[in-house]
Design an enzyme around this catalytic site. Structure first.
Site, short mmCIF file in Angstrom:
data_model
loop_
_atom_site.label_atom_id
_atom_site.label_comp_id
_atom_site.label_asym_id
_atom_site.label_seq_id
_atom_site.Cartn_x
_atom_site.Cartn_y
_atom_site.Cartn_z
N CYS A 1 -2.05 15.18 10.70
CA CYS A 1 -3.38 15.60 10.25
C CYS A 1 -4.03 16.36 11.40
O CYS A 1 -4.28 15.81 12.47
CB CYS A 1 -4.23 14.39 9.87
SG CYS A 1 -5.84 14.84 9.20
N GLU B 1 3.26 14.13 2.79
CA GLU B 1 2.46 12.92 3.02
C GLU B 1 1.54 13.13 4.21
O GLU B 1 1.92 13.76 5.20
CB GLU B 1 3.41 11.74 3.28
CG GLU B 1 2.73 10.42 3.55
CD GLU B 1 2.81 9.97 5.01
OE1 GLU B 1 2.52 8.79 5.28
OE2 GLU B 1 3.16 10.80 5.88
N ARG C 1 -1.78 0.34 3.19
CA ARG C 1 -1.63 1.65 3.84
C ARG C 1 -1.97 2.74 2.84
O ARG C 1 -1.22 2.96 1.88
CB ARG C 1 -0.20 1.82 4.37
CG ARG C 1 -0.01 2.99 5.33
CD ARG C 1 1.41 3.01 5.87
NE ARG C 1 1.61 3.98 6.93
CZ ARG C 1 1.44 3.74 8.22
NH1 ARG C 1 1.04 2.54 8.61
NH2 ARG C 1 1.64 4.68 9.13
N ARG D 1 -2.36 6.55 1.88
CA ARG D 1 -1.88 7.86 2.28
C ARG D 1 -2.01 8.85 1.13
O ARG D 1 -1.85 8.50 -0.03
CB ARG D 1 -0.41 7.80 2.73
CG ARG D 1 -0.19 7.08 4.07
CD ARG D 1 -0.84 7.84 5.20
NE ARG D 1 -0.61 7.28 6.51
CZ ARG D 1 -1.42 6.43 7.12
NH1 ARG D 1 -2.52 6.00 6.51
NH2 ARG D 1 -1.15 6.00 8.34
#
Length: 414
Positions: free
Chosen positions: A83, A122, A169, A171
């Protein structure tokens, strides 16, 4: 059907590949790349090669230095990319140029040159909201690039624990498909609401409560630079883009009972994982606090944070594991060992189990701290395996032909 050929970018220790191969033995990795910048030792690369033994197709080189034409043809491109700041700059007659070192542009360039029929990417969940100063811009840049490359896109923020897995988590997953694919022709016969509710890729892999409406907008722009400079949008956690038109909302998963942390624990962990005498330091890090600080400009402010559970409950899924796991910091998991009742860290094998990797997957000669790093940097393998089962169906129905402009919207062409 088409061949299940796979190209894995930013491959780490092979999470995408493991998940897909667990869904079918027909998946064939034709090329993969992993490069850890600034590190002399390339432990993730070595781990991948240790298990798959294919150094001729697994390249340990900065992706930006690779001629994308040299990458073998493939039908599925995957990658868990960093990111970063996806802004672009105008460069006069040369058009636009992505910020140096931002790896999205290497993904984009690979797609442009190799034209895979399908893409799965992802990223962290905040991708949809970044940057704070221009909410939604970064994801808008990605969508605009894929739109220009003639791909339609579905996306979903998936919390692994919501669908029965062992970690909370969250994502962002992006599923892109060429408008010249058989899948595109068939799925786009549905209206957008049906695609998101029942007919699309994520609807068939991670079901949601039925939606009754969507927010719509047109991705209008003269160039990617225009998107970078002017675009902002409040993307929901679920969405679909067809031909530059965006449909999005926030969805609620059809929850499945998760795996609990207690079900993953090893018996008789080594004594080195127990906390010993520094419990007070851990209590401080995990507790709430208000600290007066001074900014670089001399402004005084109060830094505050709430408390988090200490120890972590073993009767729930694990929290999101970070790359700093096992170090003395607030985010590291600390549990009460069910046998000794003493506080301890999770072990490397437990970290692997939380991410769905086989036991001792990273036990390939790398330092133990880097074993945790690799797991904190990985994705939940079970999520990819689940996607793989439906991808197998898609690939089995896919045709070899590419549709030209005259017949691409006709089912008779396939």
């Amino acid at each position: 059907m088409i061949d299940k050929t796979l190209c894995e970018l930013f491959a780490g220790v092979g999470g995408f590949r493991i998940g897909l191969e667990q869904s079918s033995t027909e998946w064939q990795t034709v090329w993969a790349n992993q490069w850890e910048p600034g590190r002399k030792s390339q432990h993730a690369y070595d781990c991948y090669c240790k298990h798959f033994g294919e150094k001729d197709i697994y390249v340990n080189q900065d992706i930006s230095s690779i001629n994308k034409a040299d990458i073998p043809d493939h039908n599925l491109l995957v990658g868990g990319f960093p990111c970063q700041d996806y802004s672009v700059a105008r460069t006069g007659a040369k058009g636009i140029q992505g910020k140096k070192g931002v790896l999205w542009w290497d993904i984009r360039d690979t797609i442009e040159v190799k034209k895979p029929k399908f893409i799965i990417l992802e990223n962290v969940d905040r991708l949809l909201k970044s940057p704070a100063s221009q909410r939604g811009r970064d994801f808008g840049v990605i969508l605009a690039c894929l739109n220009e490359l003639e791909y339609d896109v579905e996306w979903r923020v998936i919390n692994a624990a919501d669908y029965g897995y062992a970690q909370k988590r969250r994502r962002t997953f992006i599923f892109g498909y060429s408008r010249k694919s058989t899948y595109s022709i068939s799925v786009n016969l549905e209206n957008p609401l049906n695609i998101i509710n029942t007919a699309g890729f994520f609807a068939n892999t991670f079901p949601i409560e039925k939606l009754i409406s969507l927010h719509e907008t047109i991705l209008k722009y003269d160039s990617i630079a225009d998107i970078s400079e002017n675009f902002r949008y409040d993307f929901g956690n679920t969405g679909f883009m067809k031909g530059g038109k965006i449909y999005t909302t926030n969805s609620i998963p059809v929850y499945e009972e998760p795996i609990l942390l207690r079900d993953l624990l090893v018996e008789n962990p080594d004594e080195k994982y127990f906390l010993g005498d520094n419990i007070e330091k851990w209590k401080y890090l995990k507790g709430s606090k208000k600290i007066e600080r001074i900014s670089k400009t001399g402004h005084k402010y109060v830094f505050s944070e709430g408390s988090i559970s200490f120890p972590d409950s073993i009767n729930s899924p694990a929290r999101t594991m970070l790359t700093s796991e096992s170090s003395l910091n607030r985010s590291t998991h600390v549990i009460e060992d069910p046998k000794t009742k003493k506080l301890r860290l999770i072990t490397p094998i437990e970290a692997e189990r939380i991410q769905g990797f086989p036991d001792d997957w990273t036990n390939t000669g790398m330092p133990e701290k880097f074993r945790y790093f690799c797991m904190g940097n990985a994705l939940v393998v079970n999520v990819i395996e689940r996607m793989g089962y439906y991808l197998n169906e898609i690939f089995n129905k896919e045709k070899f032909i590419d549709l030209d402009d005259s017949n691409e919207n006709s089912l008779e062409a396939i």
